[in-house]
Design an enzyme around this catalytic site. Sequence first.
Site, PDB file in Angstrom:
ATOM      1  N   ALA A  42     107.553 -13.754  41.354  1.00 10.94           N
ATOM      2  CA  ALA A  42     107.396 -15.083  40.741  1.00 10.94           C
ATOM      3  C   ALA A  42     106.232 -15.846  41.380  1.00 10.94           C
ATOM      4  O   ALA A  42     105.458 -16.509  40.681  1.00 10.94           O
ATOM      5  CB  ALA A  42     108.698 -15.873  40.891  1.00 10.94           C
ATOM      6  N   ASN A  43     106.093 -15.752  42.693  1.00 18.15           N
ATOM      7  CA  ASN A  43     104.972 -16.445  43.352  1.00 18.15           C
ATOM      8  C   ASN A  43     103.636 -15.911  42.851  1.00 18.15           C
ATOM      9  O   ASN A  43     102.685 -16.666  42.606  1.00 18.15           O
ATOM     10  CB  ASN A  43     105.029 -16.251  44.873  1.00 18.15           C
ATOM     11  CG  ASN A  43     106.234 -16.918  45.510  1.00 18.15           C
ATOM     12  OD1 ASN A  43     106.883 -17.760  44.890  1.00 18.15           O
ATOM     13  ND2 ASN A  43     106.549 -16.545  46.740  1.00 18.15           N
ATOM     14  N   ASN A 185      99.558  -6.510  54.472  1.00 13.35           N
ATOM     15  CA  ASN A 185      99.112  -7.244  55.655  1.00 13.35           C
ATOM     16  C   ASN A 185      99.088  -6.245  56.810  1.00 13.35           C
ATOM     17  O   ASN A 185      99.363  -5.063  56.624  1.00 13.35           O
ATOM     18  CB  ASN A 185      99.986  -8.481  55.920  1.00 13.35           C
ATOM     19  CG  ASN A 185     101.422  -8.125  56.282  1.00 13.35           C
ATOM     20  OD1 ASN A 185     101.728  -6.990  56.629  1.00 13.35           O
ATOM     21  ND2 ASN A 185     102.310  -9.096  56.196  1.00 13.35           N
ATOM     22  N   LEU A 221      94.666 -10.329  57.221  1.00  8.96           N
ATOM     23  CA  LEU A 221      94.784 -10.408  58.682  1.00  8.96           C
ATOM     24  C   LEU A 221      95.182 -11.807  59.131  1.00  8.96           C
ATOM     25  O   LEU A 221      94.805 -12.251  60.219  1.00  8.96           O
ATOM     26  CB  LEU A 221      93.437 -10.010  59.327  1.00  8.96           C
ATOM     27  CG  LEU A 221      92.820  -8.675  58.873  1.00  8.96           C
ATOM     28  CD1 LEU A 221      91.387  -8.536  59.394  1.00  8.96           C
ATOM     29  CD2 LEU A 221      93.661  -7.500  59.340  1.00  8.96           C
ATOM     30  N   ALA A 250     104.009 -17.470  51.042  1.00  6.04           N
ATOM     31  CA  ALA A 250     103.276 -17.270  49.786  1.00  6.04           C
ATOM     32  C   ALA A 250     101.761 -17.143  49.957  1.00  6.04           C
ATOM     33  O   ALA A 250     101.035 -17.041  48.968  1.00  6.04           O
ATOM     34  CB  ALA A 250     103.594 -18.344  48.746  1.00  6.04           C
ATOM     35  N   ALA A 251     101.283 -17.103  51.197  1.00  7.82           N
ATOM     36  CA  ALA A 251      99.840 -16.888  51.410  1.00  7.82           C
ATOM     37  C   ALA A 251      99.459 -15.504  50.886  1.00  7.82           C
ATOM     38  O   ALA A 251      98.476 -15.345  50.150  1.00  7.82           O
ATOM     39  CB  ALA A 251      99.497 -17.008  52.891  1.00  7.82           C
ATOM     40  N   GLY A 252     100.263 -14.515  51.259  1.00  5.84           N
ATOM     41  CA  GLY A 252      99.986 -13.148  50.805  1.00  5.84           C
ATOM     42  C   GLY A 252     100.116 -13.022  49.293  1.00  5.84           C
ATOM     43  O   GLY A 252      99.318 -12.339  48.647  1.00  5.84           O
ATOM     44  N   ASP A 253     101.107 -13.686  48.723  1.00  6.44           N
ATOM     45  CA  ASP A 253     101.308 -13.614  47.265  1.00  6.44           C
ATOM     46  C   ASP A 253     100.131 -14.255  46.528  1.00  6.44           C
ATOM     47  O   ASP A 253      99.662 -13.736  45.503  1.00  6.44           O
ATOM     48  CB  ASP A 253     102.601 -14.346  46.872  1.00  6.44           C
ATOM     49  CG  ASP A 253     103.831 -13.647  47.418  1.00  6.44           C
ATOM     50  OD1 ASP A 253     103.772 -12.423  47.605  1.00  6.44           O
ATOM     51  OD2 ASP A 253     104.843 -14.332  47.664  1.00  6.44           O
ATOM     52  N   ARG A 286     100.227 -26.068  53.346  1.00  5.80           N
ATOM     53  CA  ARG A 286     101.304 -26.775  52.624  1.00  5.80           C
ATOM     54  C   ARG A 286     102.632 -26.049  52.819  1.00  5.80           C
ATOM     55  O   ARG A 286     102.639 -24.852  53.081  1.00  5.80           O
ATOM     56  CB  ARG A 286     100.980 -26.812  51.129  1.00  5.80           C
ATOM     57  CG  ARG A 286      99.679 -27.513  50.835  1.00  5.80           C
ATOM     58  CD  ARG A 286      99.345 -27.349  49.372  1.00  5.80           C
ATOM     59  NE  ARG A 286      98.102 -28.024  49.047  1.00  5.80           N
ATOM     60  CZ  ARG A 286      97.458 -27.904  47.907  1.00  5.80           C
ATOM     61  NH1 ARG A 286      97.945 -27.137  46.952  1.00  5.80           N
ATOM     62  NH2 ARG A 286      96.349 -28.552  47.692  1.00  5.80           N
TER      63      ARG A 286
HETATM   64  P1  ATP Z   1     103.021 -14.275  53.998  1.00  8.16           P
HETATM   65  O1  ATP Z   1     103.966 -13.090  54.004  1.00  8.16           O
HETATM   66  O2  ATP Z   1     103.313 -15.276  55.070  1.00  8.16           O
HETATM   67  O3  ATP Z   1     102.832 -14.878  52.662  1.00  8.16           O
HETATM   68  P2  ATP Z   1     101.097 -12.246  54.628  1.00  8.16           P
HETATM   69  O4  ATP Z   1     101.588 -11.800  55.975  1.00  8.16           O
HETATM   70  O5  ATP Z   1     101.366 -11.380  53.474  1.00  8.16           O
HETATM   71  O6  ATP Z   1     101.570 -13.730  54.345  1.00  8.16           O
HETATM   72  P3  ATP Z   1      98.605 -12.976  55.828  1.00  8.16           P
HETATM   73  O7  ATP Z   1      97.755 -11.846  56.268  1.00  8.16           O
HETATM   74  O8  ATP Z   1      99.332 -13.737  56.874  1.00  8.16           O
HETATM   75  O9  ATP Z   1      99.543 -12.433  54.666  1.00  8.16           O
HETATM   76  O10 ATP Z   1      97.732 -14.034  55.035  1.00  8.16           O
HETATM   77  C1  ATP Z   1      97.158 -13.765  53.781  1.00  8.16           C
HETATM   78  C2  ATP Z   1      95.848 -14.498  53.682  1.00  8.16           C
HETATM   79  O11 ATP Z   1      96.097 -15.908  53.784  1.00  8.16           O
HETATM   80  C3  ATP Z   1      94.841 -14.204  54.801  1.00  8.16           C
HETATM   81  O12 ATP Z   1      94.103 -13.032  54.530  1.00  8.16           O
HETATM   82  C4  ATP Z   1      94.001 -15.458  54.761  1.00  8.16           C
HETATM   83  O13 ATP Z   1      93.104 -15.399  53.692  1.00  8.16           O
HETATM   84  C5  ATP Z   1      95.040 -16.548  54.476  1.00  8.16           C
HETATM   85  N1  ATP Z   1      95.588 -17.088  55.741  1.00  8.16           N
HETATM   86  C6  ATP Z   1      96.741 -16.761  56.343  1.00  8.16           C
HETATM   87  N2  ATP Z   1      96.915 -17.453  57.483  1.00  8.16           N
HETATM   88  C7  ATP Z   1      95.836 -18.247  57.604  1.00  8.16           C
HETATM   89  C8  ATP Z   1      95.410 -19.220  58.566  1.00  8.16           C
HETATM   90  N3  ATP Z   1      96.140 -19.512  59.636  1.00  8.16           N
HETATM   91  N4  ATP Z   1      94.239 -19.859  58.351  1.00  8.16           N
HETATM   92  C9  ATP Z   1      93.485 -19.603  57.245  1.00  8.16           C
HETATM   93  N5  ATP Z   1      93.824 -18.696  56.306  1.00  8.16           N
HETATM   94  C10 ATP Z   1      94.984 -18.030  56.476  1.00  8.16           C
HETATM   95  O1  RIB Z   2     106.239 -13.804  49.918  1.00  5.94           O
HETATM   96  C1  RIB Z   2     107.035 -14.935  50.037  1.00  5.94           C
HETATM   97  C2  RIB Z   2     108.341 -14.739  49.321  1.00  5.94           C
HETATM   98  O2  RIB Z   2     109.048 -13.688  49.932  1.00  5.94           O
HETATM   99  C3  RIB Z   2     109.270 -15.922  49.371  1.00  5.94           C
HETATM  100  O3  RIB Z   2     109.040 -16.846  48.327  1.00  5.94           O
HETATM  101  C4  RIB Z   2     110.639 -15.284  49.340  1.00  5.94           C
HETATM  102  O4  RIB Z   2     111.320 -15.480  48.129  1.00  5.94           O
HETATM  103  C5  RIB Z   2     110.412 -13.804  49.612  1.00  5.94           C
HETATM  104  O5  RIB Z   2     110.619 -13.062  48.497  1.00  5.94           O
END
Ligand code: ATP
Ligand code: RIB
Length: 304
Positions: A42-43, A185, A221, A250-253, A286
């Site tokens: 959904a994200n 990641n 990263l 949701a940064a990764g999403d 956020r």
């Molecule tokens: P999550 O599971 O928390 O949604 P993730 O572990 O899948 O995230 P990350 O590698 O932590 O993914 O972050 C994804 C992207 O978000 C990074 O490649 C970067 O572009 C951005 N990002 C994450 N953390 C930061 C930060 N502290 N400052 C700036 N950009 C960030």
């Molecule tokens: O990637 C973030 C999501 O992982 C959260 O919104 C949570 O629902 C989990 O699925």
Amino acid sequence: MKKILVIGSLNLDMVAVVDHAPAVGETVLCSNMQLIPGGKGANQAYAAAALGGDTTILGAVGADSYAELLKESLCRSGADISRLITRPDSSTGIAVITVNRDGDNSILVISGANASLMPEDIERNRPLLEACDLVILQMEIPLETVLYSAKLAKELGKLVLLDPAPVPKHFPEELYHYVDLLKPNETELSMLTGMEQIDARLEEAAAWVHGKGCQNLIVTLGEKGLYLDSVQEGACRIPARKVAAVDTTAAGDTFTAALAVKLMEGAGLKEAAEFANLASSIVVTRKGAQSSIPSREEVELLRA
Ligand code: ATP
Ligand code: RIB
């Protein structure tokens, strides 16, 4: 406009902001809980639509009020939710999330209806796959469904983008062959490859992924940005924008969705990754999942 199909999970996130996540045997108190629409599928659908992509989501929810909240949120983004399946006998997926003082999260997912999305549901929606250009998958739905969807999408000549989160215990080798772009990641890449200290071994890990049959790898990263390694387009690192992170959920999403949107607009991998890097940098400033995803205009302002 080219079409994006997201096949994946929908969860209602129950979010607790805490000093630290409870360790085994520990109880941590928190004064409030927030309900925020989430779930990796959904994200990603929300973000792809909010960033300007023509986006449809295929997934399953229960017949409950949580499903209504999720649908309302997705509708606000502009995503097409008409293919969501309602399972009267299941509850909508729930994620219990703690966000600690550094903005890092721990997540427990109670799959509910997400676990009922089966290959037959994908087959029944074959015309949807035929009509799209790119399929995004993650791994909060049954593994057999991910595999079936990727295989079918590949057979139909679609671009397949896999966000391998969460990494299953037994990741099927076959899946790599159906994936055009893999976006883990660091932790996920380490689990997939079995390599430790992955940040010092990214080229080696990329060669491993390419050897498995997937030609394009983008590793996120966190605050260090990303590493891209493509058989056709070469390799590069892109640093993250400097921001004050409050919640990375949701940064990764958003990164995955932004990549898809840009690729569908005809961008190369590097340009798409630069755009995704900016979009995700807004998310971490956020709180919450879908509540933190930026609009296209907000990302474009950073590029101006
Ligand atoms: P999550 O599971 O928390 O949604 P993730 O572990 O899948 O995230 P990350 O590698 O932590 O993914 O972050 C994804 C992207 O978000 C990074 O490649 C970067 O572009 C951005 N990002 C994450 N953390 C930061 C930060 N502290 N400052 C700036 N950009 C960030
Ligand atoms: O990637 C973030 C999501 O992982 C959260 O919104 C949570 O629902 C989990 O699925």
